[in-house]
Design a protein around this motif. Structure first.
Motif, short mmCIF file in Angstrom:
data_model
loop_
_atom_site.label_atom_id
_atom_site.label_comp_id
_atom_site.label_asym_id
_atom_site.label_seq_id
_atom_site.Cartn_x
_atom_site.Cartn_y
_atom_site.Cartn_z
N PHE A 220 0.82 -1.20 0.00
CA PHE A 220 0.00 0.00 0.00
C PHE A 220 0.86 1.26 0.00
O PHE A 220 0.59 2.20 -0.75
CB PHE A 220 -0.93 -0.02 1.22
CG PHE A 220 -1.73 1.24 1.37
CD1 PHE A 220 -2.80 1.50 0.51
CD2 PHE A 220 -1.43 2.17 2.34
CE1 PHE A 220 -3.54 2.66 0.64
CE2 PHE A 220 -2.15 3.34 2.47
CZ PHE A 220 -3.22 3.58 1.62
N VAL A 221 1.91 1.30 0.81
CA VAL A 221 2.80 2.46 0.88
C VAL A 221 3.51 2.65 -0.45
O VAL A 221 3.66 3.78 -0.94
CB VAL A 221 3.79 2.33 2.05
CG1 VAL A 221 4.90 3.37 1.97
CG2 VAL A 221 3.06 2.44 3.38
N LEU A 222 3.98 1.58 -1.07
CA LEU A 222 4.65 1.69 -2.36
C LEU A 222 3.71 2.19 -3.45
O LEU A 222 4.09 3.02 -4.29
CB LEU A 222 5.27 0.35 -2.75
CG LEU A 222 6.48 -0.09 -1.92
CD1 LEU A 222 6.92 -1.49 -2.34
CD2 LEU A 222 7.62 0.89 -2.06
N LEU A 223 2.46 1.70 -3.47
CA LEU A 223 1.50 2.17 -4.45
C LEU A 223 1.17 3.65 -4.23
O LEU A 223 1.05 4.41 -5.20
CB LEU A 223 0.23 1.32 -4.40
CG LEU A 223 0.36 -0.10 -4.95
CD1 LEU A 223 -0.92 -0.88 -4.72
CD2 LEU A 223 0.69 -0.06 -6.43
N LEU A 224 1.03 4.05 -2.99
CA LEU A 224 0.75 5.45 -2.69
C LEU A 224 1.91 6.34 -3.12
O LEU A 224 1.72 7.41 -3.71
CB LEU A 224 0.46 5.62 -1.20
CG LEU A 224 0.13 7.04 -0.74
CD1 LEU A 224 -1.15 7.53 -1.41
CD2 LEU A 224 0.04 7.11 0.76
N ALA A 225 3.14 5.92 -2.85
CA ALA A 225 4.31 6.70 -3.25
C ALA A 225 4.39 6.80 -4.77
O ALA A 225 4.68 7.87 -5.32
CB ALA A 225 5.58 6.07 -2.68
N ALA A 226 4.12 5.71 -5.48
CA ALA A 226 4.15 5.74 -6.94
C ALA A 226 3.07 6.68 -7.47
O ALA A 226 3.31 7.45 -8.41
CB ALA A 226 3.95 4.33 -7.49
N TYR A 227 1.89 6.65 -6.87
CA TYR A 227 0.82 7.56 -7.32
C TYR A 227 1.21 9.01 -7.11
O TYR A 227 1.03 9.85 -7.99
CB TYR A 227 -0.47 7.23 -6.55
CG TYR A 227 -1.53 8.28 -6.74
CD1 TYR A 227 -2.23 8.40 -7.93
CD2 TYR A 227 -1.84 9.18 -5.72
CE1 TYR A 227 -3.19 9.38 -8.11
CE2 TYR A 227 -2.80 10.16 -5.88
CZ TYR A 227 -3.47 10.25 -7.08
OH TYR A 227 -4.42 11.23 -7.25
N LEU A 228 1.74 9.33 -5.93
CA LEU A 228 2.10 10.71 -5.65
C LEU A 228 3.25 11.20 -6.52
O LEU A 228 3.31 12.38 -6.87
CB LEU A 228 2.45 10.87 -4.16
CG LEU A 228 1.27 10.71 -3.20
CD1 LEU A 228 1.78 10.77 -1.76
CD2 LEU A 228 0.22 11.75 -3.44
N LEU A 229 4.17 10.33 -6.87
CA LEU A 229 5.30 10.74 -7.70
C LEU A 229 4.95 10.84 -9.18
O LEU A 229 5.51 11.65 -9.91
CB LEU A 229 6.47 9.77 -7.51
CG LEU A 229 7.17 9.84 -6.14
CD1 LEU A 229 8.21 8.74 -6.04
CD2 LEU A 229 7.83 11.19 -5.95
N LEU A 230 4.02 10.02 -9.64
CA LEU A 230 3.74 9.96 -11.06
C LEU A 230 2.49 10.74 -11.49
O LEU A 230 2.25 10.88 -12.68
CB LEU A 230 3.58 8.49 -11.50
CG LEU A 230 4.82 7.62 -11.29
CD1 LEU A 230 4.52 6.18 -11.68
CD2 LEU A 230 5.99 8.16 -12.10
N ARG A 231 1.72 11.24 -10.56
CA ARG A 231 0.50 11.95 -10.93
C ARG A 231 0.83 13.30 -11.56
O ARG A 231 1.87 13.90 -11.28
CB ARG A 231 -0.41 12.14 -9.74
CG ARG A 231 0.13 13.14 -8.74
CD ARG A 231 -0.76 13.22 -7.52
NE ARG A 231 -0.10 13.98 -6.48
CZ ARG A 231 -0.43 15.22 -6.15
NH1 ARG A 231 -1.43 15.80 -6.76
NH2 ARG A 231 0.23 15.86 -5.20
#
Length: 111
Positions: free
Chosen positions: A30-41
């Motif tokens: 969950f933390v990795l998916l959230l970090a990827a979303y915040l970095l790539l949005r």
């Protein structure tokens, strides 16, 4: 009896360890998916209109006061320039400085 108690304690710890491991992995994903979303949005673009400053109508009394102050400024600048060129009549010549509490020298009276 002590063997069965030890066996039950050891056996009861394994499912708890598996549950802890599963929970940790889920949280990590969950933390990795959230970090990827915040970095790539793509950040949202917001345009803010420039504020338009209202220019007040010129006040005649204000304009008159500005002209008076400019004239006063010019006269003060001229006075400063004149004082910079001319020596002051109150300036002491070199070697005549006295203490403030000292009396002026007495001049003999002519009889």
């Amino acid at each position: 009896m002590s063997e069965s108690v030890a066996g039950r304690e050891a056996g009861s710890g394994i499912p708890a360890r598996r549950l802890w491991l599963a929970t940790t992995l889920i949280l990590l994903i969950f933390v990795l998916l959230l970090a990827a979303y915040l970095l790539l949005r793509k950040p949202t673009e917001v345009t803010v209109p420039a504020p338009v400053a209202a220019v007040p109508a010129p006040d005649p009394a204000f304009a008159t006061r500005v002209r008076q102050l400019e004239e006063l400024n010019r006269s003060l600048e001229a006075e400063i320039a004149r004082l910079g060129r001319d020596p002051s009549p109150l300036a002491c010549p070199p070697g005549t400085a006295r203490r403030a509490e000292a009396r002026p020298p007495q001049t003999p009276a002519i009889a």
